[in-house]
Design a protein around this motif. Structure first.
Motif, PDB file in Angstrom:
ATOM      1  N   ASP A  54      31.209  61.093  42.288  1.00 51.33           N
ATOM      2  CA  ASP A  54      32.764  61.638  41.434  1.00 51.33           C
ATOM      3  C   ASP A  54      33.731  60.259  42.790  1.00 51.33           C
ATOM      4  O   ASP A  54      33.933  60.869  43.617  1.00 51.33           O
ATOM      5  N   ILE A  55      33.919  59.256  41.950  1.00 54.15           N
ATOM      6  CA  ILE A  55      35.300  58.207  42.876  1.00 54.15           C
ATOM      7  C   ILE A  55      36.114  58.215  41.392  1.00 54.15           C
ATOM      8  O   ILE A  55      35.891  58.193  40.961  1.00 54.15           O
ATOM      9  N   PRO A  56      37.327  58.560  42.617  1.00 48.08           N
ATOM     10  CA  PRO A  56      38.458  58.585  41.117  1.00 48.08           C
ATOM     11  C   PRO A  56      39.270  57.468  40.874  1.00 48.08           C
ATOM     12  O   PRO A  56      40.094  56.983  41.375  1.00 48.08           O
ATOM     13  N   VAL A  57      38.387  56.358  40.218  1.00 54.62           N
ATOM     14  CA  VAL A  57      38.564  54.776  39.830  1.00 54.62           C
ATOM     15  C   VAL A  57      38.603  54.886  38.362  1.00 54.62           C
ATOM     16  O   VAL A  57      38.174  55.439  37.360  1.00 54.62           O
ATOM     17  N   SER A  58      39.922  54.880  38.021  1.00 55.37           N
ATOM     18  CA  SER A  58      40.257  54.757  36.999  1.00 55.37           C
ATOM     19  C   SER A  58      40.418  53.848  36.340  1.00 55.37           C
ATOM     20  O   SER A  58      39.952  52.955  34.732  1.00 55.37           O
ATOM     21  N   ASP A  59      40.402  52.542  36.737  1.00 53.84           N
ATOM     22  CA  ASP A  59      40.130  50.753  36.123  1.00 53.84           C
ATOM     23  C   ASP A  59      39.193  50.597  36.061  1.00 53.84           C
ATOM     24  O   ASP A  59      38.316  49.926  36.914  1.00 53.84           O
ATOM     25  N   ILE A  60      38.076  50.608  35.037  1.00 50.68           N
ATOM     26  CA  ILE A  60      37.063  50.034  35.419  1.00 50.68           C
ATOM     27  C   ILE A  60      36.715  48.665  36.032  1.00 50.68           C
ATOM     28  O   ILE A  60      35.331  48.277  36.453  1.00 50.68           O
ATOM     29  N   SER A  61      37.320  47.871  35.490  1.00 50.38           N
ATOM     30  CA  SER A  61      37.822  46.379  35.665  1.00 50.38           C
ATOM     31  C   SER A  61      37.180  45.887  37.145  1.00 50.38           C
ATOM     32  O   SER A  61      36.554  45.350  37.143  1.00 50.38           O
ATOM     33  N   ILE A  62      37.990  46.659  37.969  1.00 44.67           N
ATOM     34  CA  ILE A  62      37.609  46.638  38.987  1.00 44.67           C
ATOM     35  C   ILE A  62      36.492  47.099  39.908  1.00 44.67           C
ATOM     36  O   ILE A  62      35.152  46.244  40.477  1.00 44.67           O
ATOM     37  N   LEU A  63      35.713  48.094  39.035  1.00 46.29           N
ATOM     38  CA  LEU A  63      34.024  47.569  39.612  1.00 46.29           C
ATOM     39  C   LEU A  63      33.137  46.814  38.903  1.00 46.29           C
ATOM     40  O   LEU A  63      32.287  46.405  39.900  1.00 46.29           O
ATOM     41  N   ASP A  64      33.754  46.460  37.937  1.00 43.83           N
ATOM     42  CA  ASP A  64      32.675  45.515  37.307  1.00 43.83           C
ATOM     43  C   ASP A  64      32.934  44.248  37.732  1.00 43.83           C
ATOM     44  O   ASP A  64      32.072  43.412  38.231  1.00 43.83           O
ATOM     45  N   CYS A  65      34.375  43.864  38.988  1.00 42.59           N
ATOM     46  CA  CYS A  65      34.264  42.609  39.580  1.00 42.59           C
ATOM     47  C   CYS A  65      33.199  43.139  40.610  1.00 42.59           C
ATOM     48  O   CYS A  65      32.901  42.481  40.963  1.00 42.59           O
ATOM     49  N   ALA A  66      33.546  44.413  41.604  1.00 43.84           N
ATOM     50  CA  ALA A  66      32.991  44.607  42.246  1.00 43.84           C
ATOM     51  C   ALA A  66      31.378  44.570  42.663  1.00 43.84           C
ATOM     52  O   ALA A  66      30.647  44.329  43.128  1.00 43.84           O
ATOM     53  N   PHE A  67      31.070  44.933  41.461  1.00 44.18           N
ATOM     54  CA  PHE A  67      29.285  44.464  40.660  1.00 44.18           C
ATOM     55  C   PHE A  67      29.051  43.601  40.248  1.00 44.18           C
ATOM     56  O   PHE A  67      27.980  43.337  39.773  1.00 44.18           O
ATOM     57  N   THR A  68      29.823  42.302  40.593  1.00 42.05           N
ATOM     58  CA  THR A  68      29.905  40.808  39.983  1.00 42.05           C
ATOM     59  C   THR A  68      29.150  39.882  41.242  1.00 42.05           C
ATOM     60  O   THR A  68      29.739  39.920  41.952  1.00 42.05           O
ATOM     61  N   HIS A  69      28.308  39.216  41.184  1.00 44.12           N
ATOM     62  CA  HIS A  69      27.696  38.794  42.093  1.00 44.12           C
ATOM     63  C   HIS A  69      28.188  37.096  41.970  1.00 44.12           C
ATOM     64  O   HIS A  69      28.361  36.697  40.564  1.00 44.12           O
ATOM     65  N   THR A  70      28.459  36.390  43.024  1.00 44.16           N
ATOM     66  CA  THR A  70      28.874  34.927  42.855  1.00 44.16           C
ATOM     67  C   THR A  70      27.777  33.767  41.930  1.00 44.16           C
ATOM     68  O   THR A  70      28.506  33.111  41.176  1.00 44.16           O
ATOM     69  N   SER A  71      26.405  34.265  41.965  1.00 42.04           N
ATOM     70  CA  SER A  71      25.621  33.714  40.576  1.00 42.04           C
ATOM     71  C   SER A  71      25.564  33.827  39.726  1.00 42.04           C
ATOM     72  O   SER A  71      25.431  32.822  38.871  1.00 42.04           O
ATOM     73  N   TYR A  72      26.302  35.372  39.301  1.00 41.62           N
ATOM     74  CA  TYR A  72      26.513  35.643  37.911  1.00 41.62           C
ATOM     75  C   TYR A  72      27.762  34.520  37.754  1.00 41.62           C
ATOM     76  O   TYR A  72      28.113  33.997  36.098  1.00 41.62           O
ATOM     77  N   ALA A  73      28.791  35.392  38.669  1.00 39.25           N
ATOM     78  CA  ALA A  73      30.003  33.864  38.003  1.00 39.25           C
ATOM     79  C   ALA A  73      29.363  32.661  37.958  1.00 39.25           C
ATOM     80  O   ALA A  73      30.585  31.774  37.006  1.00 39.25           O
ATOM     81  N   ASN A  74      28.829  31.774  38.128  1.00 37.20           N
ATOM     82  CA  ASN A  74      28.523  31.053  38.603  1.00 37.20           C
ATOM     83  C   ASN A  74      27.935  29.847  38.092  1.00 37.20           C
ATOM     84  O   ASN A  74      28.146  28.926  37.007  1.00 37.20           O
ATOM     85  N   GLU A  75      26.952  30.890  37.118  1.00 34.77           N
ATOM     86  CA  GLU A  75      26.539  30.944  35.538  1.00 34.77           C
ATOM     87  C   GLU A  75      27.295  31.310  34.263  1.00 34.77           C
ATOM     88  O   GLU A  75      27.089  30.434  33.859  1.00 34.77           O
ATOM     89  N   HIS A  76      28.771  31.434  34.587  1.00 36.59           N
ATOM     90  CA  HIS A  76      29.497  31.662  33.300  1.00 36.59           C
ATOM     91  C   HIS A  76      31.311  30.894  33.990  1.00 36.59           C
ATOM     92  O   HIS A  76      31.514  31.469  33.818  1.00 36.59           O
ATOM     93  N   LYS A  77      30.918  30.463  34.420  1.00 40.29           N
ATOM     94  CA  LYS A  77      31.893  29.373  34.663  1.00 40.29           C
ATOM     95  C   LYS A  77      32.958  29.229  33.585  1.00 40.29           C
ATOM     96  O   LYS A  77      34.281  29.144  34.041  1.00 40.29           O
ATOM     97  N   SER A  78      32.915  29.049  32.484  1.00 46.42           N
ATOM     98  CA  SER A  78      33.622  28.403  31.909  1.00 46.42           C
ATOM     99  C   SER A  78      34.849  30.220  31.340  1.00 46.42           C
ATOM    100  O   SER A  78      36.041  30.291  30.687  1.00 46.42           O
ATOM    101  N   LYS A  79      33.501  31.767  31.544  1.00 51.14           N
ATOM    102  CA  LYS A  79      34.571  32.709  31.504  1.00 51.14           C
ATOM    103  C   LYS A  79      35.820  32.872  32.396  1.00 51.14           C
ATOM    104  O   LYS A  79      35.932  33.712  32.313  1.00 51.14           O
TER     105      LYS A  79
END
Length: 245
Positions: free
Chosen positions: A27-52
């Motif tokens: 029950d959180i009023p967050v309309s921009d899901i992309s910010i939550l996607d970022c909040a749940f993205t660990h550095t290890s995942y980002a490092n494995e997909h550097k080209s993106k």
């Protein structure tokens, strides 16, 4: 409202639906899901997909940590006007410690939304105290930056009020190393040491992994942002295991 950083990645429909489900469940009023996607993205995942060029959650974690500190500090200051500064600091520290935040994350099942690198996921990163605590802070940062302070405060107090009460009762922020030492020495003098197993992560955000050895016997391992925190975690897990026998 503060401008939100774009996540710079295209979510799958399943991922988007999963995060919308989280928004509805918490029950959180967050309309921009992309910010939550970022909040749940660990550095290890980002490092494995550097080209993106994927944004990970460390900046949101930094922001969430500051917002969390202010919310709990303000609540204690206003609720307990006669409490001394030293006691306020102690209660706040016990409330926002890694163990408490990780516990909240588990109760909210935040680990299942984490995007982790293969190594982190294989080693149980989505249930590791340090990662779960950081994730809760990232979520607070996401809520604050995409809504407002009041909304973030309501969310934090809703999920941490029990931990504040436990801290006030002396049930939070325990010295598990001392408790473990006292427990194992009931049957005589025991030699307890903490050994560094490994370190992971970049220099500015390392995670330490420590293990407990009692009279040469290896027990539980713990992790944390510092060796001291990792030792406390290892002591806690070892104590819980010994007491369960």
């Amino acid at each position: 409202m503060v401008a939100v950083e774009a996540h710079k990645s295209k979510m799958t429909q399943a991922r988007e639906e999963s995060l919308h489900g989280l928004v509805a469940r918490l029950d959180i009023p967050v309309s921009d899901i992309s910010i939550l996607d970022c909040a749940f993205t660990h550095t290890s995942y980002a490092n494995e997909h550097k080209s993106k060029h994927i944004n990970h959650n460390q900046r949101l974690e930094f922001l969430g940590d500051a917002v969390l500190d202010l919310i709990i500090g303000e609540y204690l200051f206003k609720t307990y006007p006669d409490m001394a500064e030293g006691d306020l600091t102690k209660i706040k520290a016990a409330t926002v410690c890694e163990d408490s935040l990780a516990s909240v994350s588990r109760s909210l099942q935040l680990g299942q939304y984490l995007l982790l690198g293969h190594g982190e996921r294989a080693s149980g990163g989505n249930n590791r105290n340090s990662i779960l605590a950081d994730t809760f802070e990232s979520l607070i940062g996401a809520i604050y930056i995409s809504t407002d302070y009041q909304t973030a405060m309501n969310f934090v107090l809703k999920h941490l009020i029990t931990y504040i009460k436990q801290a006030l009762e002396g049930k939070r922020g325990k010295d598990y190393k001392t408790l473990l030492q006292e427990y194992v020495q009931r049957d005589g003098d025991k030699h307890t040491v903490y050994r560094l197993l490994s370190e992971s992560g970049p220099d500015h955000a390392k995670t330490f992994h420590m293990v407990v050895e009692i009279n040469g016997v290896t027990y539980e391992a713990g992790s944390g942002k510092s060796k001291k925190i990792a030792e406390q975690h290892a002591a806690q897990l070892t104590l819980e295991k010994l007491m369960a026998k």
